[in-house]
Motif scaffolding. Structure first.
Motif, PDB file in Angstrom:
ATOM      1  N   GLY A 169       0.784  -1.222   0.000  1.00 57.80           N
ATOM      2  CA  GLY A 169       0.000   0.000   0.000  1.00 57.80           C
ATOM      3  C   GLY A 169       0.818   1.276   0.000  1.00 57.80           C
ATOM      4  O   GLY A 169       0.263   2.369   0.071  1.00 57.80           O
TER       5      GLY A 169
ATOM      6  N   GLN B 202      -5.774   1.131   7.145  1.00 57.96           N
ATOM      7  CA  GLN B 202      -4.860   1.065   6.001  1.00 57.96           C
ATOM      8  C   GLN B 202      -4.197  -0.315   5.927  1.00 57.96           C
ATOM      9  O   GLN B 202      -4.052  -0.885   4.854  1.00 57.96           O
ATOM     10  N   GLU B 203      -3.795  -0.854   7.069  1.00 58.16           N
ATOM     11  CA  GLU B 203      -3.175  -2.172   7.103  1.00 58.16           C
ATOM     12  C   GLU B 203      -4.167  -3.250   6.696  1.00 58.16           C
ATOM     13  O   GLU B 203      -3.832  -4.171   5.946  1.00 58.16           O
TER      14      GLU B 203
END
Length: 83
Positions: A20, A52-53
Protein backbone atom coordinates in the motif's frame (compact mmCIF):
# COMPACT_ATOMS: atom_id res chain seq x y z
CA UNK A 1 24.26 16.99 -26.21
CA UNK A 2 21.64 14.40 -25.37
CA UNK A 3 22.38 11.25 -23.47
CA UNK A 4 20.98 7.98 -24.63
CA UNK A 5 20.32 5.42 -21.96
CA UNK A 6 20.68 1.76 -22.63
CA UNK A 7 18.01 -0.62 -21.44
CA UNK A 8 18.41 -4.26 -20.73
CA UNK A 9 15.29 -5.04 -22.75
CA UNK A 10 13.13 -5.40 -19.66
CA UNK A 11 10.11 -3.26 -20.46
CA UNK A 12 7.79 -5.18 -18.18
CA UNK A 13 4.92 -3.13 -16.77
CA UNK A 14 5.32 -2.06 -13.17
CA UNK A 15 2.69 -2.66 -10.51
CA UNK A 16 2.01 -0.90 -7.24
CA UNK A 17 3.60 -2.48 -4.15
CA UNK A 18 1.03 -4.63 -2.36
CA UNK A 19 1.81 -3.15 1.06
CA UNK A 20 0.00 0.00 0.00
CA UNK A 21 2.99 2.37 -0.10
CA UNK A 22 2.40 3.20 -3.77
CA UNK A 23 5.90 2.39 -5.04
CA UNK A 24 6.07 0.91 -8.52
CA UNK A 25 7.67 -2.55 -8.58
CA UNK A 26 8.17 -5.35 -11.07
CA UNK A 27 7.21 -8.04 -8.57
CA UNK A 28 4.76 -7.85 -5.70
CA UNK A 29 6.66 -5.87 -3.06
CA UNK A 30 9.35 -3.21 -2.88
CA UNK A 31 12.53 -4.33 -1.13
CA UNK A 32 11.75 -5.10 2.52
CA UNK A 33 8.03 -4.47 2.18
CA UNK A 34 7.20 -8.17 2.36
CA UNK A 35 8.27 -7.92 6.00
CA UNK A 36 6.09 -4.85 6.36
CA UNK A 37 3.19 -7.00 5.15
CA UNK A 38 4.21 -9.64 7.67
CA UNK A 39 3.78 -7.04 10.40
CA UNK A 40 0.37 -6.14 9.00
CA UNK A 41 -0.62 -9.81 9.20
CA UNK A 42 0.61 -10.17 12.75
CA UNK A 43 -1.30 -7.06 13.83
CA UNK A 44 -4.37 -8.34 11.95
CA UNK A 45 -4.19 -11.61 13.89
CA UNK A 46 -3.78 -9.69 17.15
CA UNK A 47 -6.73 -7.43 16.28
CA UNK A 48 -4.72 -4.20 16.38
CA UNK A 49 -4.35 -3.44 12.65
CA UNK A 50 -5.29 -0.01 11.30
CA UNK A 51 -7.74 0.51 8.44
CA UNK A 52 -4.86 1.06 6.00
CA UNK A 53 -3.17 -2.17 7.10
CA UNK A 54 -6.43 -4.09 6.78
CA UNK A 55 -6.90 -2.74 3.25
CA UNK A 56 -3.38 -3.86 2.28
CA UNK A 57 -4.00 -7.36 3.68
CA UNK A 58 -7.31 -7.58 1.83
CA UNK A 59 -5.67 -6.55 -1.46
CA UNK A 60 -2.83 -9.05 -1.03
CA UNK A 61 -5.33 -11.81 -0.23
CA UNK A 62 -7.21 -11.07 -3.46
CA UNK A 63 -3.99 -11.44 -5.41
CA UNK A 64 -3.07 -14.61 -3.51
CA UNK A 65 0.42 -13.42 -2.69
CA UNK A 66 0.28 -13.74 1.07
CA UNK A 67 0.06 -17.51 1.01
CA UNK A 68 3.02 -17.83 -1.33
CA UNK A 69 5.47 -15.19 -0.11
CA UNK A 70 4.62 -14.32 3.46
CA UNK A 71 2.78 -17.17 5.15
CA UNK A 72 5.14 -19.97 4.10
CA UNK A 73 8.26 -18.14 5.23
CA UNK A 74 6.71 -17.03 8.52
CA UNK A 75 4.39 -19.92 9.31
CA UNK A 76 5.92 -20.57 12.77
CA UNK A 77 5.59 -16.90 13.69
CA UNK A 78 1.99 -16.72 12.44
CA UNK A 79 1.07 -19.91 14.34
CA UNK A 80 2.62 -18.54 17.54
CA UNK A 81 0.77 -15.24 17.19
CA UNK A 82 -2.54 -17.02 16.67
CA UNK A 83 -2.28 -18.82 20.02
Amino acid sequence: MTTKTKTNGNTKARNACLCGCGKKVRGYFAQGHDQRMRGFLLRHNAGTATKQELAAVKTALKVGVILKHVSEANAPVLRASAQ
